[in-house]
Design an enzyme around this catalytic site. Structure first.
Site, PDB file in Angstrom:
ATOM      1  N   THR A   1      41.775  46.754  32.832  1.00 10.02           N
ATOM      2  CA  THR A   1      40.731  47.149  33.841  1.00 10.02           C
ATOM      3  C   THR A   1      39.365  47.676  33.160  1.00 10.02           C
ATOM      4  O   THR A   1      38.563  47.725  33.981  1.00 10.02           O
ATOM      5  CB  THR A   1      41.279  48.149  34.783  1.00 10.02           C
ATOM      6  OG1 THR A   1      41.705  49.178  34.089  1.00 10.02           O
ATOM      7  CG2 THR A   1      42.362  47.607  35.619  1.00 10.02           C
TER       8      THR A   1
ATOM      9  N   THR B   1      46.842  47.041  30.717  1.00  8.70           N
ATOM     10  CA  THR B   1      48.001  47.795  31.199  1.00  8.70           C
ATOM     11  C   THR B   1      48.992  47.110  31.765  1.00  8.70           C
ATOM     12  O   THR B   1      50.217  47.373  31.719  1.00  8.70           O
ATOM     13  CB  THR B   1      47.644  49.179  32.027  1.00  8.70           C
ATOM     14  OG1 THR B   1      46.660  49.871  31.280  1.00  8.70           O
ATOM     15  CG2 THR B   1      48.543  49.904  32.564  1.00  8.70           C
TER      16      THR B   1
HETATM   17  N1  ASP Z   1      42.965  50.500  28.775  1.00  5.68           N
HETATM   18  C1  ASP Z   1      43.607  49.602  29.500  1.00  5.68           C
HETATM   19  C2  ASP Z   1      42.748  48.183  29.370  1.00  5.68           C
HETATM   20  O1  ASP Z   1      41.860  48.197  29.791  1.00  5.68           O
HETATM   21  C3  ASP Z   1      43.405  50.100  30.859  1.00  5.68           C
HETATM   22  C4  ASP Z   1      43.890  49.070  32.153  1.00  5.68           C
HETATM   23  O2  ASP Z   1      44.429  47.958  31.733  1.00  5.68           O
HETATM   24  O3  ASP Z   1      43.846  49.524  33.101  1.00  5.68           O
HETATM   25  O4  ASP Z   1      43.382  47.398  28.652  1.00  5.68           O
END
Ligand code: ASP
Length: 346
Positions: free
Chosen positions: A93, A17
């Site tokens: 994340t 993200t």
């Molecule tokens: N779906 C995203 C990922 O894990 C969520 C994030 O980065 O917070 O790449």
């Protein structure tokens, strides 16, 4: 080491993200390139150390992470290990705790900071948490003590107010900025006006060997989450899956399972066939105490290995690492109960 030399940090952008941008047609967030990310953090130029970057050819949403990607990250670190004082990995994340755990095992002998961070909101958004996370991660990666030694010499996750040991971390919230927890181990540092390191918690000596990267992770493993009402035929089917070598069993409370005789029989037969079954708790805090209750004791007698206070991410990636090393069943069982790089309290 020359304490006056400007630290050199390599930033490795894998996706997530933090660097995403909204697709105008679908309104969904999609990974974008590194320049976009950096253009949004002009403050980086104010840091008094040298920063280079490396971008994954195709930045990904971290839900698409797999052991090959872990290998790619590890390779970039290995190839640049002597040139840089620290590494910051920008990562989504969703699977960050898996990557952090896997890298902690794969980077044998690591003696430099590998700080993984990301964000809940894209860096281009007004309320983003990405800018603060990125800047703090870079500062921690560059932090050195009075002897010029890196303060952090392990794989860690920096998220909002805490620096957490990578293989002790877990994603705790899909919505809060404070998204990660280390439920069985204190934070390595607390981020406030200052960055307060907990020197007792930080790994002081790694394995006392030069960096050697282990690339082969074996994926012939599975989670088994117990629940009241679990069916014998389904369990038996799972435990007899061809090629299955190891199972991380998530059990109730302090390591308990159903007390029906068929359940223990299935487990016992699987262990006798050579399957490694490691018992961790479904609770987010606490550990497996195999002798506390009769049901836990029976599992232990059936040959199930107590996973103590391993996180589920550390348990599965450690198994992948140990089988990937080519260890036999007895060796894997033995090492699952030893702390290789701070992942377990023994
Ligand atoms: N779906 C995203 C990922 O894990 C969520 C994030 O980065 O917070 O790449």
């Amino acid at each position: 080491m020359d304490t006056n030399k400007r630290p050199k940090i390599l930033m490795i952008y894998t996706g997530g993200t933090i660097g995403m941008i909204e697709n105008p047609d679908t309104r969904a967030l999609e990974p974008f390139d590194f320049d976009h990310l950096i253009d949004n953090v002009p403050k980086i130029k104010m840091l008094d150390f040298d920063i280079d970057n490396f971008q994954f050819e195709d930045p990904i949403d971290s839900s698409a992470m797999n052991p090959e990607h872990w290998g790619e990250i590890a390779k970039v670190i290995e190839d640049n290990y002597e040139k840089y004082d620290g590494f910051v990995v920008l990562h989504g994340t969703d699977t960050m705790a898996y990557t952090a755990s896997a890298l902690s095992f794969m980077l044998e002998g690591l003696d430099k900071p590998v700080i993984i961070t990301g964000s809940q909101l894209p860096i281009g958004e007004v309320r983003t948490d990405g800018e603060e996370n990125l800047i703090t991660a870079l500062q921690i990666a560059a932090e050195r003590d009075e002897h010029g030694q890196a303060v952090v010499r392990e794989v860690a996750i920096l998220f909002q107010n805490f620096l957490l040991r990578g293989n002790r971390s877990t994603k705790f919230s899909a919505g809060n900025f404070d998204a990660f927890r280390s439920n069985n181990f204190p934070p390595l540092a607390t981020i406030g006006l200052d960055i307060q390191y907990d020197t007792d918690a930080l790994l002081t000596c790694s394995r006392q060997v030069p960096l050697s990267v282990h690339y082969n992770m074996c994926s012939d493993v599975l989670y088994l989450d117990l629940f009241p009402g679990i069916q014998q035929d389904i369990l038996s089917h799972i435990l007899n899956a061809p090629n299955l070598k190891g199972v991380v069993m998530k059990s109730f409370g302090a390591g308990n399972g159903p007390n029906q005789s068929w359940f223990l029989e299935e487990i016992k037969k699987a262990v006798e066939r050579g399957l490694v079954i490691v018992n961790i708790t479904q609770c987010s805090n606490g550990m497996v105490l195999p002798n506390r209750y009769l049901t836990g004791l029976e599992l232990s007698k059936a040959g199930v290995v107590p996973g103590h206070d391993l996180t589920s991410e550390a348990a599965i990636t450690k198994m992948m690492y140990l089988f990937g090393k080519g260890y036999d069943t007895a060796q894997v069982k033995k090492r699952m109960e030893e702390s290789l790089c701070g992942e377990l309290s023994v």
